[in-house]
Design an enzyme around this catalytic site. Sequence first.
Site, PDB file in Angstrom:
ATOM      1  CE  LYS A 103     -13.036   0.772  17.312  1.00 18.00           C
ATOM      2  NZ  LYS A 103     -13.712   1.718  16.941  1.00 18.00           N
ATOM      3  CB  CYS A 140     -27.857  17.609  25.874  1.00 20.69           C
ATOM      4  SG  CYS A 140     -27.465  16.371  26.689  1.00 20.69           S
ATOM      5  CB  CYS A 188     -28.916  11.957  28.604  1.00 19.42           C
ATOM      6  SG  CYS A 188     -27.825  13.017  28.943  1.00 19.42           S
ATOM      7  CG  HIS A 209     -28.050  16.630  31.913  1.00 21.04           C
ATOM      8  ND1 HIS A 209     -27.471  16.029  30.288  1.00 21.04           N
ATOM      9  CD2 HIS A 209     -27.373  16.972  31.636  1.00 21.04           C
ATOM     10  CE1 HIS A 209     -27.466  17.377  30.160  1.00 21.04           C
ATOM     11  NE2 HIS A 209     -26.796  17.690  31.015  1.00 21.04           N
ATOM     12  CG  HIS A 224      -5.734   6.965  19.188  1.00 18.15           C
ATOM     13  ND1 HIS A 224      -5.197   5.874  17.903  1.00 18.15           N
ATOM     14  CD2 HIS A 224      -6.450   6.518  19.751  1.00 18.15           C
ATOM     15  CE1 HIS A 224      -6.490   6.301  17.667  1.00 18.15           C
ATOM     16  NE2 HIS A 224      -7.811   6.319  18.502  1.00 18.15           N
ATOM     17  CG  HIS A 252      -6.202  10.317  15.424  1.00 16.94           C
ATOM     18  ND1 HIS A 252      -6.266   9.960  17.281  1.00 16.94           N
ATOM     19  CD2 HIS A 252      -7.425  10.051  15.229  1.00 16.94           C
ATOM     20  CE1 HIS A 252      -7.652  10.174  17.320  1.00 16.94           C
ATOM     21  NE2 HIS A 252      -7.730  10.116  16.331  1.00 16.94           N
ATOM     22  CE  LYS A 294     -11.678  10.026  24.371  1.00 13.55           C
ATOM     23  NZ  LYS A 294     -12.213  10.542  23.630  1.00 13.55           N
ATOM     24  CB  CYS A 325     -30.836  14.658  26.098  1.00 21.72           C
ATOM     25  SG  CYS A 325     -30.594  15.593  28.508  1.00 21.72           S
TER      26      CYS A 325
HETATM   27  N1  MSP Z   1     -13.894  13.797  11.821  1.00 24.13           N
HETATM   28  C1  MSP Z   1     -13.959  12.679  11.321  1.00 24.13           C
HETATM   29  C2  MSP Z   1     -14.016  12.765  10.142  1.00 24.13           C
HETATM   30  C3  MSP Z   1     -13.750  13.189   9.138  1.00 24.13           C
HETATM   31  S1  MSP Z   1     -13.504  13.354   7.453  1.00 24.13           S
HETATM   32  C4  MSP Z   1     -14.008  14.589   6.459  1.00 24.13           C
HETATM   33  C5  MSP Z   1     -13.445  11.520  12.421  1.00 24.13           C
HETATM   34  N2  MSP Z   1     -12.156  11.772  13.072  1.00 24.13           N
HETATM   35  S2  MSP Z   1     -11.692  11.167  13.814  1.00 24.13           S
HETATM   36  O1  MSP Z   1     -10.301  12.069  14.865  1.00 24.13           O
HETATM   37  O2  MSP Z   1     -12.524  10.315  14.482  1.00 24.13           O
HETATM   38  O3  MSP Z   1     -10.153  10.112  12.499  1.00 24.13           O
HETATM   39  C6  MSP Z   1     -11.343   9.358  12.399  1.00 24.13           C
HETATM   40  C7  MSP Z   1      -9.621   8.754  11.386  1.00 24.13           C
HETATM   41  O4  MSP Z   1      -8.333   8.343  11.922  1.00 24.13           O
HETATM   42  C8  MSP Z   1     -10.470   7.262  10.638  1.00 24.13           C
HETATM   43  O5  MSP Z   1     -10.590   7.395   9.748  1.00 24.13           O
HETATM   44  C9  MSP Z   1      -8.702   6.335  10.748  1.00 24.13           C
HETATM   45  O6  MSP Z   1      -7.871   7.086   9.566  1.00 24.13           O
HETATM   46  C10 MSP Z   1      -7.999   7.099  12.360  1.00 24.13           C
HETATM   47  N3  MSP Z   1      -7.815   6.068  12.932  1.00 24.13           N
HETATM   48  C11 MSP Z   1      -8.913   6.286  13.950  1.00 24.13           C
HETATM   49  N4  MSP Z   1      -8.643   5.545  14.950  1.00 24.13           N
HETATM   50  C12 MSP Z   1      -7.499   4.110  13.934  1.00 24.13           C
HETATM   51  C13 MSP Z   1      -7.322   2.820  14.186  1.00 24.13           C
HETATM   52  N5  MSP Z   1      -7.685   2.722  15.675  1.00 24.13           N
HETATM   53  N6  MSP Z   1      -5.864   2.819  14.211  1.00 24.13           N
HETATM   54  C14 MSP Z   1      -6.062   3.285  11.958  1.00 24.13           C
HETATM   55  N7  MSP Z   1      -6.287   4.450  12.279  1.00 24.13           N
HETATM   56  C15 MSP Z   1      -7.220   4.668  13.278  1.00 24.13           C
HETATM   57  O7  MSP Z   1     -14.013  10.585  12.263  1.00 24.13           O
END
Ligand code: MSP
Length: 509
Positions: free
Chosen positions: A296, A132, A146, A149, A19, A22, A299, A129
Amino acid sequence: MTRSLYVTTPIYYPNDVPHIGHGYTTVAADFLARYHRLRGDDVLFLTGTDEHGQKIQRTAQESGTDPKTFVDEMEPRWREVWERLEISYDDYIRTTEPRHAAAVTKLLTAVYENGRDDIYLGTYEGLYCVSCEAYYTEDELVDGLCPIHHRPVERMTEENYFFRLSAYEDRLLELYETEPERVQPEVRRNEVVSLIKQGLRDFSISRTSFDWGVPIPWDPKHITYVWFDALTNYITAAGYGTDEEKFARYWPALHLIGKDIIRFHAVYWPAMLMAGGVEPPREVFAHGFLTVGGQKMSKTNATGIHPFELIDHFGADAYRYYFMREIQFGQDGSFSWESMVERYNADLANGLGNLASRVLAMLDSYFGGEIPEADPRAAADRLPDVASHVLGRFIDHMDGLELSGALAAVWELVGEANKYLVEREPWALSKEPARREELASVLYASAETLRILAILIQPIMPTAAERLWEQLGFSHTILEAGLGSASWGGIEPGTKIRRGESLFPRLDA
Ligand code: MSP
């Protein structure tokens, strides 16, 4: 002197849907990487996917497949977004690659054998669980059951390896006291320091309840658990455990992350590295969170906007520009369609786009599409000074990770150049043959400003920048020209311009 910059994004969970949150981190990293390349720095820019762990294994099982097949199917959904956003990563890491297992093994071994018992066998207690075969945290449960389940979980204990984080309180505090720039912005550093001062608890780094991950080298029925595995990706890609020369060249890194994972990056990670005899990250910069309609993104409440929804409408350049300009890097910010249209029209269509089309059209009409012969500074008024001042501020802001400020500075030059046209009225001058020389000077200065603008916007809007550059008649690339060529007087009289389509057509709200 060539400097090196190693910049990273977090690695994303491949089972999530990408999204704009990210996208935000990744675009910021790309903006920075491109800026440094333009300066001639030696850049390594890394992004990737976080593919191990219980959650992935479980989701794969539920969809009736094995974890490797599952992540192989999911992971391209991330890369396709980065491709359309023109993310120029130099390396893309998947934690399921053999090079990553090599680095995790090396780091674990280094910590285990450091003579201080920093990894030890302990007892982990959690909510389990049976169906799981997995642990849940209190807040993952739904009504205490859980989430999959819908049955009660049991408090279970299991033997795990732990990392002795508690031994690193003093060293971390000293690090951030003597080198505060290692965690930015300041509000995040204060948060981290107060967290450390409250006391750090050792954390579990292995599990025996699943097997999707890197085995603990001295006790392979244990699998390395999430953060120890995930964080290590940053040194894997720099060559730790496989290419020491590369590692020396790029490490330590600048990690760009969202504020949600600051604790792991600014507390766990540097301690793990210290324990393994590796230098901690050069800097961890945590930006704020994007909200949609004050909420925030998630999904479930339809606020998880996929980047394609915006790229399809606004284009990748405008997408990149909007998020970097609209939100102060480090602070939270809200996205709205209206504000994006507004900024697009004001800054891009009416601001830069209009400036470019007017100047190019006048060069065509009054000088047969050629940059006229002129004294670069005659009639240029304040433009050369503003341009040089803006360049300096752009560099200062970029070096200080004030990404929005850097773009605001560039748009001062856009504003100044549009104002200049209004004041000098080249369309009126064109009607007075006696003032042909003045007309030439005004259009020379305007074209020269466009040239400098094309260079300055290249890191944020790579395609629009190259298009403008081409329209100005250049055949080499902006990257070849480099940031060093952004000083006044670079455009050669006689250069044939190639007017093309408008850079940013106006959009309706
Ligand atoms: N896989 C772990 C990170 C491991 S790093 C060694 C993780 N992944 S995540 O897919 O959940 O992505 C997290 C990152 O996505 C956040 O730290 C941020 O950089 C970005 N964001 C996710 N949602 C966000 C917002 N709503 N706003 C801004 N950045 C966001 O955590």
